[in-house]
Scaffold this motif. Structure first.
Motif, PDB file in Angstrom:
ATOM      1  N   UNK A   1       0.830  -1.202   0.000  1.00  0.00           N
ATOM      2  CA  UNK A   1       0.000   0.000   0.000  1.00  0.00           C
ATOM      3  C   UNK A   1       0.867   1.256   0.000  1.00  0.00           C
ATOM      4  N   UNK A   2       0.408   2.362  -0.581  1.00  0.00           N
ATOM      5  CA  UNK A   2      -0.906   2.528  -1.229  1.00  0.00           C
ATOM      6  C   UNK A   2      -0.923   2.155  -2.709  1.00  0.00           C
ATOM      7  N   UNK A   3       0.226   1.722  -3.262  1.00  0.00           N
ATOM      8  CA  UNK A   3       0.310   1.475  -4.705  1.00  0.00           C
ATOM      9  C   UNK A   3      -0.686   0.432  -5.195  1.00  0.00           C
ATOM     10  N   UNK A   4      -0.955  -0.579  -4.368  1.00  0.00           N
ATOM     11  CA  UNK A   4      -1.833  -1.666  -4.800  1.00  0.00           C
ATOM     12  C   UNK A   4      -3.161  -1.672  -4.039  1.00  0.00           C
ATOM     13  N   UNK A   5      -3.551  -0.501  -3.600  1.00  0.00           N
ATOM     14  CA  UNK A   5      -4.811  -0.376  -2.855  1.00  0.00           C
ATOM     15  C   UNK A   5      -6.011  -0.765  -3.712  1.00  0.00           C
ATOM     16  N   UNK A   6      -6.016  -0.336  -4.968  1.00  0.00           N
ATOM     17  CA  UNK A   6      -7.141  -0.637  -5.860  1.00  0.00           C
ATOM     18  C   UNK A   6      -7.285  -2.141  -6.059  1.00  0.00           C
ATOM     19  N   UNK A   7      -6.147  -2.837  -6.265  1.00  0.00           N
ATOM     20  CA  UNK A   7      -6.197  -4.285  -6.463  1.00  0.00           C
ATOM     21  C   UNK A   7      -6.779  -4.979  -5.232  1.00  0.00           C
ATOM     22  N   UNK A   8      -6.363  -4.529  -4.031  1.00  0.00           N
ATOM     23  CA  UNK A   8      -6.901  -5.111  -2.800  1.00  0.00           C
ATOM     24  C   UNK A   8      -8.398  -4.872  -2.683  1.00  0.00           C
ATOM     25  N   UNK A   9      -8.822  -3.639  -2.904  1.00  0.00           N
ATOM     26  CA  UNK A   9     -10.229  -3.296  -2.718  1.00  0.00           C
ATOM     27  C   UNK A   9     -11.124  -3.920  -3.783  1.00  0.00           C
ATOM     28  N   UNK A  10     -10.555  -4.278  -4.914  1.00  0.00           N
ATOM     29  CA  UNK A  10     -11.360  -4.972  -5.931  1.00  0.00           C
ATOM     30  C   UNK A  10     -11.821  -6.333  -5.406  1.00  0.00           C
ATOM     31  N   UNK A  11     -11.009  -6.972  -4.545  1.00  0.00           N
ATOM     32  CA  UNK A  11     -11.428  -8.224  -3.903  1.00  0.00           C
ATOM     33  C   UNK A  11     -12.513  -7.955  -2.863  1.00  0.00           C
ATOM     34  N   UNK A  12     -12.311  -6.901  -2.075  1.00  0.00           N
ATOM     35  CA  UNK A  12     -13.216  -6.622  -0.965  1.00  0.00           C
ATOM     36  C   UNK A  12     -14.610  -6.239  -1.432  1.00  0.00           C
TER      37      UNK A  12
ATOM     38  N   UNK B   1       2.574  -5.789 -15.154  1.00  0.00           N
ATOM     39  CA  UNK B   1       3.230  -7.081 -15.341  1.00  0.00           C
ATOM     40  C   UNK B   1       3.108  -7.926 -14.090  1.00  0.00           C
ATOM     41  N   UNK B   2       3.315  -7.290 -12.929  1.00  0.00           N
ATOM     42  CA  UNK B   2       3.175  -8.029 -11.667  1.00  0.00           C
ATOM     43  C   UNK B   2       1.750  -8.533 -11.485  1.00  0.00           C
TER      44      UNK B   2
ATOM     45  N   UNK C   1      -2.096 -13.180 -11.559  1.00  0.00           N
ATOM     46  CA  UNK C   1      -3.313 -13.817 -12.058  1.00  0.00           C
ATOM     47  C   UNK C   1      -3.067 -15.265 -12.476  1.00  0.00           C
ATOM     48  N   UNK C   2      -1.767 -15.592 -12.774  1.00  0.00           N
ATOM     49  CA  UNK C   2      -1.388 -16.953 -13.190  1.00  0.00           C
ATOM     50  C   UNK C   2      -2.219 -17.422 -14.382  1.00  0.00           C
ATOM     51  N   UNK C   3      -2.310 -16.555 -15.387  1.00  0.00           N
ATOM     52  CA  UNK C   3      -3.062 -16.884 -16.593  1.00  0.00           C
ATOM     53  C   UNK C   3      -2.272 -17.845 -17.476  1.00  0.00           C
ATOM     54  N   UNK C   4      -2.985 -18.632 -18.269  1.00  0.00           N
ATOM     55  CA  UNK C   4      -2.384 -19.556 -19.230  1.00  0.00           C
ATOM     56  C   UNK C   4      -3.079 -19.349 -20.569  1.00  0.00           C
TER      57      UNK C   4
ATOM     58  N   UNK D   1       6.181 -12.227 -17.723  1.00  0.00           N
ATOM     59  CA  UNK D   1       7.111 -11.302 -18.366  1.00  0.00           C
ATOM     60  C   UNK D   1       8.029 -12.007 -19.363  1.00  0.00           C
ATOM     61  N   UNK D   2       8.194 -13.322 -19.219  1.00  0.00           N
ATOM     62  CA  UNK D   2       9.080 -14.067 -20.127  1.00  0.00           C
ATOM     63  C   UNK D   2       8.373 -14.477 -21.404  1.00  0.00           C
ATOM     64  N   UNK D   3       7.039 -14.524 -21.377  1.00  0.00           N
ATOM     65  CA  UNK D   3       6.310 -15.017 -22.553  1.00  0.00           C
ATOM     66  C   UNK D   3       5.545 -13.923 -23.292  1.00  0.00           C
ATOM     67  N   UNK D   4       5.418 -12.753 -22.671  1.00  0.00           N
ATOM     68  CA  UNK D   4       4.723 -11.654 -23.364  1.00  0.00           C
ATOM     69  C   UNK D   4       5.683 -11.051 -24.399  1.00  0.00           C
TER      70      UNK D   4
END
Length: 480
Positions: free
Chosen positions: A97-108, A238-239, A244-247, A261-264
């Motif tokens: 926080x506070x950089x990733x506040x939005x990501x956290x609150x999207x869960x909440x 990127x983080x 998200x661990x997408x495939x 980051x290695x495959x994009x």
């Protein structure tokens, strides 16, 4: 959302506060024992940038908050700006926080809409200092703000980003020219009061060069800041993708490939281009700073050749040598002012025209105000909800109008998000609000928000709410 419990660990003391009911009253027989601090801790534990108090430094505390959303149990654990979120005691996520506040609150709050996320706190929390006068825009607490236009845009999915960026640029340019206008006015004042002053001319060339280089320097620094923001956003994106661990699946071979980051493709090339651009501007900025230092030293040396003057005399001499066309500046200011008004209207129109959210908010506000006996101050036009004219509102009337607005916000947010929001009220009984007025607001909560969790901090007991779970603080919040 329903809070189950909050745990605070501070200087060897651990306190647990259970919220066992839909209606919870943080109660004490006297003021200044920590009721408001407990509410602050509650939102601090949920990742909000809540300031600490004089007695307790929040960044030295470990806070744990356990709560239920519509379908899941969640628990946060926060120490300073690092917070972890556990879902169903199985999945775990970490945020800075506070950089990733939005990501956290999207869960909440079950949404990724930033316009809604940024304004939920202002809708559900009324603190004792500003909350009961915060109608539709302003500071909620600390550096957290509320803006009704932004909330409405988020709820109705109206994107005004492009218009807002244009208006921001126009306002910045307007501010610059208004500052120039102030210089012109001061220069005219000097001319009127000191017509016979003969300012030396031999330093004017140096001053002009310094002014031009200063403009270059400011522009380069702005570009560097913009690129730094892009770099930071790219890293965060990127983080986020990696978390998200997408495939992705190759339809021809059936093989799955992780997205990271290695495959994009081209992500490293893009980053190298940004870094190269950043370094080039940084080199240019260093050159400009060096040249500025040389010119400023030459200018200082030139000042030493003339009679010693006071700082204000030096300033007056510099102002007198600035060459600006006042008529042209006034024309530009008028044009920019008109552009700003036009963009402001365009944003408001795009936000309000044919918007059912605005209609619903106005209907709910009017309905609540009617129940509280203050509907006569509600303008029948739906754009009243965006009013900034509160001069006619004071005391109990303002208290009731703010309450009506906030409850209407909660209803609309709940419709869009599909969640029940907690309602947190700090000291509802103000100086000019009697118990009869408070009873009216509590009756509305009991009648229309009985499924919401309500948390109130007060020295009064509200018998209209039942059943009520009491959290009594006797002497201080973290007493052993």
């Amino acid at each position: 959302m329903k809070i189950n419990y909050l745990i605070i660990e501070y200087e060897g003391i651990t306190k647990r506060f259970n919220f066992n009911s839909n209606f919870n009253l943080i109660f004490s027989k006297k003021n200044s024992v920590g009721k408001s601090t407990l509410l602050r801790f509650l939102f601090y534990a949920l990742g909000y940038n809540i300031p600490g108090t004089k007695k307790i430094k929040f960044h030295n505390c470990t806070v744990i908050c356990n709560f239920d959303t519509e379908n899941e149990n969640m628990e946060t654990r926060r120490l300073n700006n690092f917070i972890t979120l556990s879902i169903n005691n199985k999945d775990s996520y970490s945020f800075l926080l506070p950089n990733e506040e939005v990501q956290l609150h999207s869960f909440l709050w079950n949404t990724t809409n930033e316009a809604i996320l940024k304004n939920i706190l202002g809708a559900i929390y009324m603190d004792q200092d500003k909350g009961w006068t915060l109608l539709n825009r302003g500071t909620v607490i600390g550096g957290i703000h509320f803006n009704i236009e932004e909330l409405v845009q988020g709820l109705s999915n109206r994107d005004v980003t492009e218009l807002r960026e244009k208006q921001k640029a126009v306002k910045l340019e307007l501010k610059k020219y208004q500052q120039l206008q102030s210089i012109i006015d001061y220069k005219e004042h000097l001319a009127e009061s000191a017509n016979n002053i003969d300012f030396p001319n031999y330093t004017s060339e140096l001053e002009n060069q310094i002014q031009l280089l200063t403009f270059d320097k400011n522009e380069l620094e702005a570009k560097l800041k913009s690129i730094e923001e892009i770099k930071r956003e790219n890293t965060q994106f990127t983080n986020f993708i990696e978390k998200m661990k997408l495939m992705v699946k190759d339809e021809d071979t059936g093989k799955t490939i992780p997205v990271n980051r290695n495959t994009i493709v081209h992500i490293d090339d893009n980053q190298r281009y940004i870094d190269t651009r950043y370094n080039m501007i940084k080199i240019r900025l260093a050159t400009v700073n060096t040249e500025l230092s040389k010119l400023k030293q030459r200018l200082t040396d030139s000042y030493n050749l003339i009679d010693v003057q006071s700082e204000i005399e030096k300033f007056d001499r510099q102002i007198a040598h600035i060459k600006i066309n006042p008529d042209q500046i006034r024309k530009i200011i008028n044009q920019l002012s008109n552009d700003n008004k036009r963009l402001k209207k365009a944003i408001l129109d795009k936000t309000t025209v044919n918007n059912t959210i605005v209609d619903n908010l106005h209907k709910s506000i009017t309905r609540f105000a009617q129940k509280l006996g203050v509907n006569d101050v509600i303008n029948p036009n739906t754009d009243y909800i965006f009013t900034s004219d509160l001069k006619s509102l004071s005391g109990a009337v303002l208290h009731k109008i703010v309450f009506s607005f906030k409850m209407a916000y909660i209803l609309e947010i709940q419709k869009i998000l599909g969640v029940k929001l907690p309602i947190v009220l700090d000291s509802p009984s103000g100086r000019e609000v009697d118990q009869e007025n408070i009873s009216e607001t509590m009756n509305i909560i009991m009648a229309e928000f009985s499924d919401n969790q309500v948390i109130i901090a007060s020295i009064y007991k509200y018998h209209e709410l039942h059943p009520v779970h009491y959290l009594e603080i006797k002497n201080k919040l973290l007493e052993e």
